[in-house]
Design a protein around this motif. Structure first.
Motif, PDB file in Angstrom:
ATOM      1  N   ASN A 102       0.751  -1.278  -0.268  1.00  0.00           N
ATOM      2  CA  ASN A 102      -0.188   0.044   0.053  1.00  0.00           C
ATOM      3  C   ASN A 102       0.851   1.291  -0.029  1.00  0.00           C
ATOM      4  O   ASN A 102       0.600   2.338  -0.616  1.00  0.00           O
ATOM      5  N   VAL A 103       1.990   1.211   0.825  1.00  0.00           N
ATOM      6  CA  VAL A 103       2.856   2.411   0.890  1.00  0.00           C
ATOM      7  C   VAL A 103       3.584   2.456  -0.556  1.00  0.00           C
ATOM      8  O   VAL A 103       3.554   3.665  -0.988  1.00  0.00           O
ATOM      9  N   LEU A 104       4.136   1.385  -1.155  1.00  0.00           N
ATOM     10  CA  LEU A 104       4.603   1.580  -2.569  1.00  0.00           C
ATOM     11  C   LEU A 104       3.544   2.017  -3.585  1.00  0.00           C
ATOM     12  O   LEU A 104       3.931   3.029  -4.190  1.00  0.00           O
ATOM     13  N   ILE A 105       2.318   1.478  -3.788  1.00  0.00           N
ATOM     14  CA  ILE A 105       1.379   1.889  -4.677  1.00  0.00           C
ATOM     15  C   ILE A 105       0.908   3.272  -4.359  1.00  0.00           C
ATOM     16  O   ILE A 105       0.792   4.122  -5.269  1.00  0.00           O
ATOM     17  N   GLY A 106       0.571   3.678  -3.109  1.00  0.00           N
ATOM     18  CA  GLY A 106       0.113   5.011  -2.708  1.00  0.00           C
ATOM     19  C   GLY A 106       1.211   6.237  -3.122  1.00  0.00           C
ATOM     20  O   GLY A 106       0.687   7.059  -3.550  1.00  0.00           O
ATOM     21  N   GLY A 107       2.111   5.848  -2.744  1.00  0.00           N
ATOM     22  CA  GLY A 107       3.288   6.729  -2.885  1.00  0.00           C
ATOM     23  C   GLY A 107       3.678   6.993  -4.434  1.00  0.00           C
ATOM     24  O   GLY A 107       3.766   8.158  -4.915  1.00  0.00           O
ATOM     25  N   SER A 108       3.336   5.880  -5.296  1.00  0.00           N
ATOM     26  CA  SER A 108       3.516   6.003  -6.721  1.00  0.00           C
ATOM     27  C   SER A 108       2.503   6.841  -7.368  1.00  0.00           C
ATOM     28  O   SER A 108       2.566   7.620  -8.042  1.00  0.00           O
ATOM     29  N   ILE A 109       1.228   6.689  -6.842  1.00  0.00           N
ATOM     30  CA  ILE A 109      -0.125   7.385  -7.283  1.00  0.00           C
ATOM     31  C   ILE A 109       0.170   9.000  -7.026  1.00  0.00           C
ATOM     32  O   ILE A 109       0.158   9.715  -7.782  1.00  0.00           O
ATOM     33  N   PHE A 110       0.564   9.115  -5.506  1.00  0.00           N
ATOM     34  CA  PHE A 110       1.018  10.493  -5.360  1.00  0.00           C
ATOM     35  C   PHE A 110       2.109  11.091  -6.036  1.00  0.00           C
ATOM     36  O   PHE A 110       1.816  12.360  -6.478  1.00  0.00           O
ATOM     37  N   GLY A 111       3.111  10.311  -6.430  1.00  0.00           N
ATOM     38  CA  GLY A 111       3.995  10.974  -7.121  1.00  0.00           C
ATOM     39  C   GLY A 111       3.684  11.407  -8.689  1.00  0.00           C
ATOM     40  O   GLY A 111       4.043  12.497  -9.158  1.00  0.00           O
ATOM     41  N   VAL A 112       2.916  10.603  -9.342  1.00  0.00           N
ATOM     42  CA  VAL A 112       2.175  10.849 -10.449  1.00  0.00           C
ATOM     43  C   VAL A 112       1.364  12.180 -10.492  1.00  0.00           C
ATOM     44  O   VAL A 112       1.541  12.921 -11.160  1.00  0.00           O
ATOM     45  N   GLY A 113       0.402  12.159  -9.266  1.00  0.00           N
ATOM     46  CA  GLY A 113      -0.371  13.475  -9.132  1.00  0.00           C
ATOM     47  C   GLY A 113       0.437  14.779  -8.828  1.00  0.00           C
ATOM     48  O   GLY A 113       0.224  15.733  -9.479  1.00  0.00           O
ATOM     49  N   TRP A 114       1.641  14.273  -8.313  1.00  0.00           N
ATOM     50  CA  TRP A 114       2.491  15.572  -7.915  1.00  0.00           C
ATOM     51  C   TRP A 114       3.074  15.993  -9.082  1.00  0.00           C
ATOM     52  O   TRP A 114       3.264  17.031  -9.494  1.00  0.00           O
ATOM     53  N   GLY A 136     -10.253  12.428  -4.760  1.00  0.00           N
ATOM     54  CA  GLY A 136      -9.279  11.045  -4.798  1.00  0.00           C
ATOM     55  C   GLY A 136      -9.299  10.425  -3.425  1.00  0.00           C
ATOM     56  O   GLY A 136      -9.342   9.175  -3.424  1.00  0.00           O
ATOM     57  N   ALA A 137      -9.165  11.156  -2.261  1.00  0.00           N
ATOM     58  CA  ALA A 137      -9.157  10.855  -0.905  1.00  0.00           C
ATOM     59  C   ALA A 137     -10.517  10.203  -0.628  1.00  0.00           C
ATOM     60  O   ALA A 137     -10.505   9.141  -0.022  1.00  0.00           O
ATOM     61  N   TYR A 138     -11.550  10.756  -1.216  1.00  0.00           N
ATOM     62  CA  TYR A 138     -12.911  10.228  -0.888  1.00  0.00           C
ATOM     63  C   TYR A 138     -13.087   9.074  -1.525  1.00  0.00           C
ATOM     64  O   TYR A 138     -13.726   7.981  -1.102  1.00  0.00           O
ATOM     65  N   LEU A 139     -12.579   8.948  -2.958  1.00  0.00           N
ATOM     66  CA  LEU A 139     -12.905   7.529  -3.684  1.00  0.00           C
ATOM     67  C   LEU A 139     -12.126   6.407  -2.931  1.00  0.00           C
ATOM     68  O   LEU A 139     -12.381   5.310  -2.933  1.00  0.00           O
ATOM     69  N   GLN A 140     -11.023   6.842  -2.519  1.00  0.00           N
ATOM     70  CA  GLN A 140     -10.166   5.812  -1.973  1.00  0.00           C
ATOM     71  C   GLN A 140     -10.630   5.442  -0.636  1.00  0.00           C
ATOM     72  O   GLN A 140     -10.704   4.146  -0.083  1.00  0.00           O
ATOM     73  N   GLY A 141     -11.318   6.199   0.118  1.00  0.00           N
ATOM     74  CA  GLY A 141     -11.908   5.931   1.521  1.00  0.00           C
ATOM     75  C   GLY A 141     -13.144   4.887   0.960  1.00  0.00           C
ATOM     76  O   GLY A 141     -13.524   4.015   1.690  1.00  0.00           O
TER      77      GLY A 141
END
Length: 153
Positions: free
Chosen positions: A88-100, A131-136
């Motif tokens: 989850n940390v790896l995937i979430g960090g990757s998604i965050f990086g793409v958005g950034w 995005g945060a809402y959809l993830q929740g």
């Protein structure tokens, strides 16, 4: 005093946010163009901003627990909260990086960007909330389906 918050807790949180936002605005890190120039290896100012912040934070994490037995505003003892490095940390960090990389802005800088008059950043802020809402929603649906499968056993 553990578990109760000092009356100055929330005002100091506000003050910390004020200092953080001012620093982001002052260093021009609230401007997506500056961040995108960093990501394209054209402007390395962000490295110095991050390095300065890391030094101050690091000193705080090393010195304060040695000087004080507990947090002055909450009374809680100091301790490290370690987050395991998992999928989850790896995937979430990757998604965050793409958005950034696509927007040139991260959550803290987005709010500071609003403060310097960048109203178009509201699109990025709306996207972050969506995005945060959809993830929740996704996480709660997974938890419900996992509980249903566990209950069927």
């Amino acid at each position: 005093m553990s578990g109760t918050r000092h009356p100055l807790f929330m005002p100091l949180i506000y003050l910390g946010g004020l200092i953080f936002g001012f620093g982001l605005g002052f260093s021009h890190m609230a401007q997506p163009e500056v961040v995108l120039n960093f990501l394209q290896f054209e402007d390395f100012g962000l490295v110095f901003v991050m390095f300065g912040a890391a030094i101050v934070t690091g000193l705080g994490f090393v010195i304060v627990p040695r000087v004080l037995d507990s947090a002055p505003l909450t009374g809680d003892s100091y301790g490290r909260r370690l987050k395991s490095f998992d999928r989850n940390v790896l995937i979430g960090g990757s998604i965050f990086g793409v958005g950034w990389g696509l927007s040139g802005i991260c959550p803290g800088a987005a709010y500071a960007s609003l403060g310097v008059g960048n109203v178009t950043i509201l699109w990025a802020v709306a996207g972050m909330f969506a995005g945060a809402y959809l993830q929740g929603v996704w996480r709660s649906q997974r938890a419900d389906s996992d509980a249903t499968v566990a209950g069927a056993d």
